[in-house]
Motif scaffolding. Sequence first.
Motif, PDB file in Angstrom:
ATOM      1  N   ALA A  32      36.171  41.968  48.303  1.00 30.59           N
ATOM      2  CA  ALA A  32      36.339  42.003  46.850  1.00 30.59           C
ATOM      3  C   ALA A  32      35.044  41.603  46.154  1.00 30.59           C
ATOM      4  O   ALA A  32      34.591  42.261  45.207  1.00 30.59           O
ATOM      5  CB  ALA A  32      37.491  41.080  46.437  1.00 30.59           C
ATOM      6  N   PHE A  33      34.402  40.533  46.618  1.00 31.26           N
ATOM      7  CA  PHE A  33      33.141  40.096  46.021  1.00 31.26           C
ATOM      8  C   PHE A  33      31.983  41.002  46.435  1.00 31.26           C
ATOM      9  O   PHE A  33      31.004  41.136  45.689  1.00 31.26           O
ATOM     10  CB  PHE A  33      32.843  38.649  46.411  1.00 31.26           C
ATOM     11  CG  PHE A  33      33.682  37.640  45.669  1.00 31.26           C
ATOM     12  CD1 PHE A  33      33.293  37.162  44.437  1.00 31.26           C
ATOM     13  CD2 PHE A  33      34.871  37.189  46.211  1.00 31.26           C
ATOM     14  CE1 PHE A  33      34.063  36.248  43.752  1.00 31.26           C
ATOM     15  CE2 PHE A  33      35.658  36.266  45.536  1.00 31.26           C
ATOM     16  CZ  PHE A  33      35.261  35.796  44.302  1.00 31.26           C
ATOM     17  N   ALA A  34      32.096  41.613  47.621  1.00 35.95           N
ATOM     18  CA  ALA A  34      31.031  42.510  48.082  1.00 35.95           C
ATOM     19  C   ALA A  34      30.904  43.740  47.193  1.00 35.95           C
ATOM     20  O   ALA A  34      29.856  44.396  47.187  1.00 35.95           O
ATOM     21  CB  ALA A  34      31.288  42.933  49.527  1.00 35.95           C
ATOM     22  N   LEU A  35      31.950  44.060  46.433  1.00 38.89           N
ATOM     23  CA  LEU A  35      31.873  45.178  45.491  1.00 38.89           C
ATOM     24  C   LEU A  35      30.783  44.959  44.452  1.00 38.89           C
ATOM     25  O   LEU A  35      30.245  45.913  43.887  1.00 38.89           O
ATOM     26  CB  LEU A  35      33.223  45.362  44.789  1.00 38.89           C
ATOM     27  CG  LEU A  35      34.384  45.856  45.663  1.00 38.89           C
ATOM     28  CD1 LEU A  35      35.709  45.651  44.948  1.00 38.89           C
ATOM     29  CD2 LEU A  35      34.194  47.319  46.028  1.00 38.89           C
ATOM     30  N   PHE A  36      30.469  43.680  44.199  1.00 39.25           N
ATOM     31  CA  PHE A  36      29.456  43.333  43.199  1.00 39.25           C
ATOM     32  C   PHE A  36      28.245  42.680  43.873  1.00 39.25           C
ATOM     33  O   PHE A  36      27.647  41.748  43.337  1.00 39.25           O
ATOM     34  CB  PHE A  36      30.070  42.398  42.157  1.00 39.25           C
ATOM     35  CG  PHE A  36      31.353  42.904  41.566  1.00 39.25           C
ATOM     36  CD1 PHE A  36      31.366  44.014  40.742  1.00 39.25           C
ATOM     37  CD2 PHE A  36      32.561  42.285  41.865  1.00 39.25           C
ATOM     38  CE1 PHE A  36      32.551  44.488  40.215  1.00 39.25           C
ATOM     39  CE2 PHE A  36      33.746  42.753  41.342  1.00 39.25           C
ATOM     40  CZ  PHE A  36      33.747  43.866  40.511  1.00 39.25           C
ATOM     41  N   LYS A  37      27.907  43.185  45.040  1.00 37.65           N
ATOM     42  CA  LYS A  37      26.808  42.608  45.820  1.00 37.65           C
ATOM     43  C   LYS A  37      25.503  42.591  45.035  1.00 37.65           C
ATOM     44  O   LYS A  37      24.809  41.566  44.982  1.00 37.65           O
ATOM     45  CB  LYS A  37      26.626  43.403  47.117  1.00 37.65           C
ATOM     46  CG  LYS A  37      25.491  42.891  47.991  1.00 37.65           C
ATOM     47  CD  LYS A  37      25.346  43.724  49.257  1.00 37.65           C
ATOM     48  CE  LYS A  37      24.769  45.084  48.947  1.00 37.65           C
ATOM     49  NZ  LYS A  37      24.349  45.815  50.170  1.00 37.65           N
ATOM     50  N   ASP A  38      25.155  43.699  44.410  1.00 41.73           N
ATOM     51  CA  ASP A  38      23.893  43.771  43.675  1.00 41.73           C
ATOM     52  C   ASP A  38      23.902  42.857  42.460  1.00 41.73           C
ATOM     53  O   ASP A  38      22.900  42.191  42.159  1.00 41.73           O
ATOM     54  CB  ASP A  38      23.609  45.215  43.249  1.00 41.73           C
ATOM     55  CG  ASP A  38      23.341  46.125  44.438  1.00 41.73           C
ATOM     56  OD1 ASP A  38      22.935  45.608  45.492  1.00 41.73           O
ATOM     57  OD2 ASP A  38      23.539  47.346  44.309  1.00 41.73           O
ATOM     58  N   GLU A  39      25.029  42.817  41.738  1.00 39.62           N
ATOM     59  CA  GLU A  39      25.123  41.944  40.569  1.00 39.62           C
ATOM     60  C   GLU A  39      25.004  40.468  40.963  1.00 39.62           C
ATOM     61  O   GLU A  39      24.382  39.673  40.245  1.00 39.62           O
ATOM     62  CB  GLU A  39      26.444  42.170  39.835  1.00 39.62           C
ATOM     63  CG  GLU A  39      26.525  43.463  39.055  1.00 39.62           C
ATOM     64  CD  GLU A  39      26.913  44.668  39.893  1.00 39.62           C
ATOM     65  OE1 GLU A  39      27.113  45.747  39.340  1.00 39.62           O
ATOM     66  OE2 GLU A  39      27.015  44.506  41.137  1.00 39.62           O
ATOM     67  N   ILE A  40      25.600  40.111  42.106  1.00 42.34           N
ATOM     68  CA  ILE A  40      25.517  38.719  42.577  1.00 42.34           C
ATOM     69  C   ILE A  40      24.068  38.350  42.890  1.00 42.34           C
ATOM     70  O   ILE A  40      23.617  37.245  42.564  1.00 42.34           O
ATOM     71  CB  ILE A  40      26.407  38.520  43.819  1.00 42.34           C
ATOM     72  CG1 ILE A  40      27.891  38.631  43.425  1.00 42.34           C
ATOM     73  CG2 ILE A  40      26.143  37.161  44.460  1.00 42.34           C
ATOM     74  CD1 ILE A  40      28.835  38.619  44.608  1.00 42.34           C
ATOM     75  N   GLN A  41      23.327  39.266  43.494  1.00 45.17           N
ATOM     76  CA  GLN A  41      21.925  38.986  43.804  1.00 45.17           C
ATOM     77  C   GLN A  41      21.109  38.815  42.528  1.00 45.17           C
ATOM     78  O   GLN A  41      20.268  37.911  42.433  1.00 45.17           O
ATOM     79  CB  GLN A  41      21.332  40.098  44.662  1.00 45.17           C
ATOM     80  CG  GLN A  41      19.891  39.838  45.067  1.00 45.17           C
ATOM     81  CD  GLN A  41      19.394  40.805  46.127  1.00 45.17           C
ATOM     82  OE1 GLN A  41      20.136  41.675  46.578  1.00 45.17           O
ATOM     83  NE2 GLN A  41      18.151  40.656  46.526  1.00 45.17           N
ATOM     84  N   LEU A  42      21.359  39.674  41.534  1.00 43.80           N
ATOM     85  CA  LEU A  42      20.638  39.548  40.267  1.00 43.80           C
ATOM     86  C   LEU A  42      20.991  38.234  39.575  1.00 43.80           C
ATOM     87  O   LEU A  42      20.129  37.568  39.001  1.00 43.80           O
ATOM     88  CB  LEU A  42      20.982  40.740  39.358  1.00 43.80           C
ATOM     89  CG  LEU A  42      20.552  42.121  39.864  1.00 43.80           C
ATOM     90  CD1 LEU A  42      21.059  43.207  38.933  1.00 43.80           C
ATOM     91  CD2 LEU A  42      19.041  42.198  40.009  1.00 43.80           C
TER      92      LEU A  42
END
Length: 696
Positions: A32-42
């Motif tokens: 579920a959180f991996a769906l926003f992997k790029d946003e989490i990195q930013l």
Amino acid sequence: MSKRNYNVFFNTHTVSGIVISVTLYIIFFAGAFALFKDEIQLWEEGNTISYTERQDINFDGILSKLNKTHKLSGRDLQINFKEKADKITVFIGASKDSLASEKEKESKFFYVDINSAETETYTEQYSLGEFLYRLHFFQQIPFIGIYLAGFVSFFFLFAIVTGVIVHWKKIIPNFFNFNPKIALKRVWTDAHTVLGIIGLPFQFIFAVTGAYFCLSILVLLPANFLYEGNQTKLMEDLRPTLKSYEWTGKSNEKIPSFNFFAKQTTDKWHNFHLTHGVIKNYGGTNMKYIIQGELNNKERFIGTGYLTFNPYTGTVESLKKPTKLSYIEDSQFVFGRLHFANFGGVIMRVVYFILALITCFVIITGVLIWIEARNKKSMTIGQRLYTAKVGHIYLSICLSMLPVTALAFLFVKFSNGYFNDKQTAIYWFYFITWLVAILFFRFKRDNYFTNKYSLLLGAILGFLVPIANGFVSGNWIWKTYTQHQFDILFIDVLWIVIALFSLLFYCKIKPKIKEQSAFSKNPIDYNNLSTLRAEEVKKLAEKQNGDNPLIYNSLQIENKNHIPMRTKITILWIFLGIGWIVHHIYGLFNIYYNETLVMDGATGEAPLIHHIYRIVFEGFCLLFGLLTIELSKKWFKWTSLIWAIIAGIYNLYHFVEAIIYENGNISEIFMLALVLLASIFLVINLNKWKNESNTY
């Protein structure tokens, strides 16, 4: 459906669900959180994003700088342009030039800043989003992790199909008759059925695509047979951009502009966005530029295309139009788009996120139904203890993921820039914190407490996530909104919403709900397990043979462990001590091959710290084993248990460290695995000994 067939499907659904429940929960929660992997990195980095169009990146400047530091001549390059970040990933293959140095024949992977062209390694650039993405398919487990995730997805299909068959007649009635005020087991059953059906299409897609990606080695076996074992030809047909070209020699011409061909590709089709770039035989006479992209998914669900250029002549040697489908090339793209929600923008990913968490709830309710159904007075104390233990372990592993993940977000934000090897730092923080939470909730032995306080901690820590972002990076919610940094803003808002719902659910869970549980109505007195077992044996003896003391004594003896508890604990302590001694001896094994017998800086006298280390891990094990023979006081049991837990955590750390950094030392890893297993048995038995009366 006959009663026999119903029972077969019901048991298949129950068994397959219980066996994979924990691993499946981890997959969906992390996914579920991996769906926003790029946003989490930013969000983690906290830097302002320029949102530069991919075709406007100065690739020529980046390639020129990379050529100075990595000698690109004769290499193949793969460039992932990413979508939003100001960093692209670059993989540089080994040089094919026979005159290249050994260093140039090593492959490299790193991140490149599109503005400064500065590079960072994978471990330096590692983020919590990447960690959760990898945890989603258990990559942290060496060699077998991804296959484990694949088989879990495969058995999830069994659970889905058999679940639909079992609940088919009850789907509509349960949907309209759902009442949270009725019996607790009925609440779990109705919620499990209703929410399971609501998320059924999503779950089915994830099960199929997950099994496909993680078990691709099995999926490609029939295709490999059709290609008569020619795997190179198979992969070239599946992914033409992977086609390899032989090195024919270095060209004397100037390296053509990659920027020119990138813009030429985007101009060829309307709304075509670059995603990948490949350079074959950099600087060679037969160099190729392959530029890939896709149409906006609002225009076309599948719209991938590419152009292969001869950069010296500017001619197009091959192409795939994004408006034309190719079954072989686009089949994997479809699976990827469905699995990762790479369509419909952020709204679709939010929908996937909600459905993933609903699936987590379905998994938990399935476990709770199983626990409630198996806690009956008619069952033996051993059966009830086993059911309770499984429930405590399962729920502690699953429910603790919420507060641990929220805490991990705080950790990466406050520690950003302090670790060169961010991957190792995140690994140790997340897994150690998770292990501590699991042990705490497991030995608390209260599923109500685990559920309620996991939500409370998740809510508190979730509210702290946007606050930490504001304090550390200055990215307060109102600031990221006005600056249109919506990717960073999204993570803050996401955690606020998660925290609000967690707090709402926490407030809704009242003590009267706990009173409806089968374990509240038929509690297990953990402080008097010996008495309960003795009474159970006595009742069984009276029921079967009357009040015959000889029969009673024989049954009581059979019910005891074959090895007395204190003897078993003593043996385990001694095994741990000997295990550490053997482990140190195994460390000498490499001396015969590639290590010197004398350490650097050795003076002939062992340092004091080494003596302390040996005493702590070898001497204390033998000491506790010796004292267990004579002591059985409550304080000694507690001391033994605490020290065993500390030693067990260190053994786990040492075992994981050996797998990561010394995976070639098989004998040492095997010994450490035995020591870890002994630590687990020791903690379990010490806990039992602590809870039993002094009868030994």
